[in-house]
Design an enzyme around this catalytic site. Structure first.
Site, PDB file in Angstrom:
ATOM      1  N   ASP A   1      -7.753  17.536 -16.383  1.00 43.04           N
ATOM      2  CA  ASP A   1      -7.935  16.129 -16.749  1.00 43.04           C
ATOM      3  C   ASP A   1      -7.447  15.965 -18.188  1.00 43.04           C
ATOM      4  OD1 ASP A   1      -8.927  13.651 -17.670  1.00 43.04           O
ATOM      5  OD2 ASP A   1     -10.583  13.714 -16.235  1.00 43.04           O
TER       6      ASP A   1
ATOM      7  N   LYS B   1      -7.996   4.311 -19.828  1.00 43.59           N
ATOM      8  CA  LYS B   1      -8.296   4.656 -21.216  1.00 43.59           C
ATOM      9  C   LYS B   1      -7.067   4.492 -22.114  1.00 43.59           C
ATOM     10  CE  LYS B   1     -12.378   5.734 -19.555  1.00 43.59           C
ATOM     11  NZ  LYS B   1     -12.242   5.794 -18.084  1.00 43.59           N
TER      12      LYS B   1
ATOM     13  N   TYR C   1     -17.283  14.719 -17.595  1.00 37.65           N
ATOM     14  CA  TYR C   1     -17.694  13.330 -17.382  1.00 37.65           C
ATOM     15  C   TYR C   1     -18.691  13.241 -16.222  1.00 37.65           C
ATOM     16  CZ  TYR C   1     -17.320   8.500 -15.756  1.00 37.65           C
ATOM     17  OH  TYR C   1     -17.605   7.236 -15.312  1.00 37.65           O
TER      18      TYR C   1
ATOM     19  N   ARG D   1       0.837  -1.201   0.000  1.00 38.14           N
ATOM     20  CA  ARG D   1       0.000   0.000   0.000  1.00 38.14           C
ATOM     21  C   ARG D   1       0.875   1.255   0.000  1.00 38.14           C
ATOM     22  NH1 ARG D   1      -1.408   2.443   4.485  1.00 38.14           N
ATOM     23  NH2 ARG D   1      -1.526   0.523   5.730  1.00 38.14           N
TER      24      ARG D   1
END
Length: 384
Positions: A176, A201, A104, A52
């Site tokens: 973004d 993406k 989005y 982590r």
């Protein structure tokens, strides 16, 4: 081996940060599928304790993405939304953020249904106009959040101009960059403070992994976000880190082919009798075309278009064969999506209609297939 001594994007993408794994010489960087790491003794560690906090495979993809964006640091997350959420946690109740009005639906949802409850104030405006942004600035404005091009209407914002405004008002600029990727656009070089990616993406490119990235230069913000990343724990897993590393190797080749296809498809759609409007930044008549041309080296491979009726929407989505009716974008396969009921369903109907996200709008993520096959598939579906 250390950092690759080169400045060209393509070589950085292929070789990554390290070029190969130094201990074994492995060309494909290993997947360190371990949650914990052995210590030889007290205060005798390898630099890794618990995945982590840090994992060698995740470190490699973080350093690689940072290099591609020409950023000082990158943090990798389990999804694009996890990356956005992590950035939003640096703000507190009473802070104000100006956000692109076309964005989005998942981003809208997290602003409205999650962080609103923590007292973060949000104003949506058409960021293609710097004057609009300036009008919305308040004493408590802490950030300006942009998508450019926006999803799904492909609106273009002048990052350079907005960054000047942000700096004048001591406000962070968050961009973004998912649609453009660092291959075509580097917001940090244009004045942005924080760059976001849904690595799911284009960076991944094969529709087989979820990932999110935050890239930045400011040491204070880097330290703060690393603390949040480790504390919250929505980190990118080793195997997904490896999948993104593998995808990045062909990013430039895929995008060049996808953009080449997109330009041809956009021009085909412009002439089709059932298409009323095509939104693609690569078209000279597209609003913001010249701005994007001045700030980026390409126009991407996302197209949105309006058809003549809702019946045509249904026929297209039921009739395409090569093109796949599915959410998401950026993969090698061409995908067509219906924003009205899919990606933007969480945005209130009156806002969708005002913006132009209507029941006649389709969004098309152009893949790397033969462009003639894609055009033929679209043509048949439109005539169905």
């Amino acid at each position: 081996m250390g950092e690759i001594d080169c400045r060209n994007f393509e070589t950085k993408a292929v070789h990554g940060e390290s070029g190969f794994e130094s201990r074994t010489g492995a060309i494909s960087y290993p997947i360190y599928q371990s949650s914990t790491f052995r210590h030889e003794g007290l205060n005798k560690g390898t630099g890794y304790d618990y995945s982590r906090t840090g994992n060698p495979t995740r470190d490699e993809v973080e350093k690689t993405v940072a290099a591609l964006e020409n950023g000082r640091a990158c943090l990798a997350y389990s999804s694009g939304m996890a990356a956005i959420s992590s950035v939003l946690t640096i703000f507190k109740g009473g802070d104000h953020i100006i956000v692109s009005d076309d964005l989005y639906g998942g981003t809208y949802r997290i602003f409205e249904e999650i962080y609103e409850h923590y007292g973060i104030e949000v104003t949506y405006t058409d960021t293609t106009s710097t004057e609009n942004i300036e009008k919305e600035l308040r004493e408590n404005t802490k950030a300006i959040y942009l998508e450019t091009p926006t999803n799904p209407l492909m609106k273009i914002t002048d990052i350079r101009e907005v960054s000047k405004l942000a700096k004048e008002h001591n406000t962070l600029l968050i961009v973004d960059n998912t649609f453009m990727t660092p291959y075509y656009q580097k917001p940090l070089e244009l004045g942005a403070d924080i760059v976001l990616h849904s690595g799911t993406k284009y960076l991944c490119g094969h529709n087989d992994a979820l990932a999110g990235f935050v890239i930045l230069n400011d040491e204070r913000l880097i330290e703060k976000l690393r603390f949040i990343q480790n504390s919250v724990g929505a980190v990118l897993a080793p195997f997904d880190s490896w999948l993104i590393l593998r995808g990045i190797k062909t990013l430039h080749i895929r995008l060049d082919r996808q953009q080449e296809n997109a330009i041809k498809i956009a021009n085909f759609l412009k002439k089709h009798k059932k298409i009323t409007k095509v939104l693609y930044p690569g078209l000279e008549e597209h609003v913001g075309h010249d701005i994007l041309k001045s700030e980026a080296s390409g126009f991407g491979a996302m197209i949105s278009f309006y058809v003549d009726s809702k019946e045509t929407v249904e026929k297209v989505l039921e009739s395409v064969k090569v093109i796949i009716f599915a959410e998401s974008l950026g993969g090698v396969e061409s995908l067509i999506t219906y924003p009205y009921t899919q990606t933007h369903a969480d945005i209130p109907d009156d806002i969708r209609k005002r913006l132009g996200v209507t029941d006649k709008l389709l969004r098309f993520s152009v893949g790397i297939e033969n462009v003639d096959d894609l055009i033929k598939d679209l043509d048949k579906a439109l005539q169905a």
